[in-house]
Design a protein around this motif. Sequence first.
Motif, short mmCIF file in Angstrom:
data_model
loop_
_atom_site.label_atom_id
_atom_site.label_comp_id
_atom_site.label_asym_id
_atom_site.label_seq_id
_atom_site.Cartn_x
_atom_site.Cartn_y
_atom_site.Cartn_z
N VAL A 292 0.69 -1.20 -0.36
CA VAL A 292 0.29 0.39 0.13
C VAL A 292 1.04 1.65 0.40
O VAL A 292 0.63 1.99 -1.03
N ARG A 293 1.86 1.47 0.62
CA ARG A 293 3.01 2.83 0.49
C ARG A 293 3.83 2.77 -0.59
O ARG A 293 3.59 4.01 -1.30
N LYS A 294 3.98 1.69 -1.22
CA LYS A 294 4.67 1.88 -2.99
C LYS A 294 3.11 2.84 -3.40
O LYS A 294 3.62 2.81 -4.35
N ALA A 295 1.55 2.05 -3.60
CA ALA A 295 0.91 1.99 -4.39
C ALA A 295 0.09 3.62 -4.32
O ALA A 295 -0.33 4.00 -4.85
N VAL A 296 0.57 4.50 -2.93
CA VAL A 296 0.14 5.67 -2.91
C VAL A 296 0.68 6.82 -3.57
O VAL A 296 2.07 6.68 -3.27
N LYS A 297 0.56 8.17 -3.92
CA LYS A 297 1.34 9.01 -4.50
C LYS A 297 1.16 10.49 -4.41
O LYS A 297 0.17 10.65 -5.13
N PRO A 298 1.10 10.39 -2.60
CA PRO A 298 0.70 12.14 -2.27
C PRO A 298 1.44 13.20 -3.18
O PRO A 298 3.12 12.34 -3.68
N VAL A 299 1.32 14.45 -2.96
CA VAL A 299 1.94 15.51 -3.73
C VAL A 299 2.02 16.63 -2.25
O VAL A 299 1.65 16.50 -1.65
N LEU A 300 2.98 17.22 -2.64
CA LEU A 300 3.45 18.69 -1.75
C LEU A 300 2.47 19.53 -1.76
O LEU A 300 2.68 20.64 -2.92
N ASN A 301 1.54 19.32 -1.38
CA ASN A 301 0.39 20.01 -1.33
C ASN A 301 -0.75 20.50 -0.42
O ASN A 301 -1.83 20.64 0.18
#
Length: 327
Positions: A292-301
């Motif tokens: 799950v850690r690898k699957a998520v793609k947060p951005v700096l917002n």
Amino acid sequence: MRMPPFTLHTPDSLDEALSIAGGLADSAQEFDWVAGGTDLLPNYKWHLNVKPHVISLARVSELSELSYTHIGAMVRLQDLTESDAVHPLIARVSSMIASVMIRRSGTVGGNICLDTRCFWFNQSEEWRESIEWCYKCDCGSGADCRVIPNQNTLCVATYQADLAPVLMCLGATIHLATPSGKRSVPLTEFFELDGITRNVLEPGELVTHLTLPEDISEWQGDYQRLRQRQSWDFPEAGVAVLWKSGSNGAPSDLRVATTGLEAIPGYHSEEAAAALEGWSGVDSIDELAEAVRKAVKPVLNTWYPPSYRRKMVRILTKRASSGLLEV
């Protein structure tokens, strides 16, 4: 912050609400639906995508029906918290949202349809004008995305509602209505990966209710989240893990969903299926958390940096999965 002018419509029934919406659409006039108003009205005060007409659903009583398998869009979040007629995890997650004052106004439909957030967007009009606006609210300026410059094809504002991941894992179906008819879609298919579009709602369409399958009492699990303070704040990351008890110490089914990490809540069916295959307790939980850690793609917002939020996703997944060791 001064509220901009708009015309407020207060229908007494769903049919009347849809009739008003149809009339406004036929005359090419833009409008918003308002339920509890805890998201829409602050945005209006900050002059974020204001419409000249607002249709209130507060008097539409048929949208407030609540049972174990039916949740009306106008059901207040505090009603879920205090109700014995809902799945225990739904009640617990509802109690974690904002504060009691907000929950007494905020609704289920409003939480599911929560506008995406970004610290370049959720600011006062004067502040946004000082940076020449942003892609989500460019005010005709053609402004670039402040998070990922030079792309202007996809808004990456973050979806930060709490209920969606739990309801997705419980197999909820969301029911929608327009002046021309009604339709239903699985909640897992309701969201669209764009911070502006957000979901599949068409112009003039609204959420009427959600239904849950008869077997939801067989599901158990947990929801864990990261946020700056234990009250009020939106989740910077949230993970729901639900399962059905099986035999030989292994779950018979497993579902995982996340929120606060991308423009839509994530439903991690492949990661859950891989963990379930050849289940080995602690090792499988570790593998699930890493997947799950690898699957998520947060951005700096949002306030916490993406690298920290991804690391916390692994920890939150393990915390939410701890009950699996007791299966």
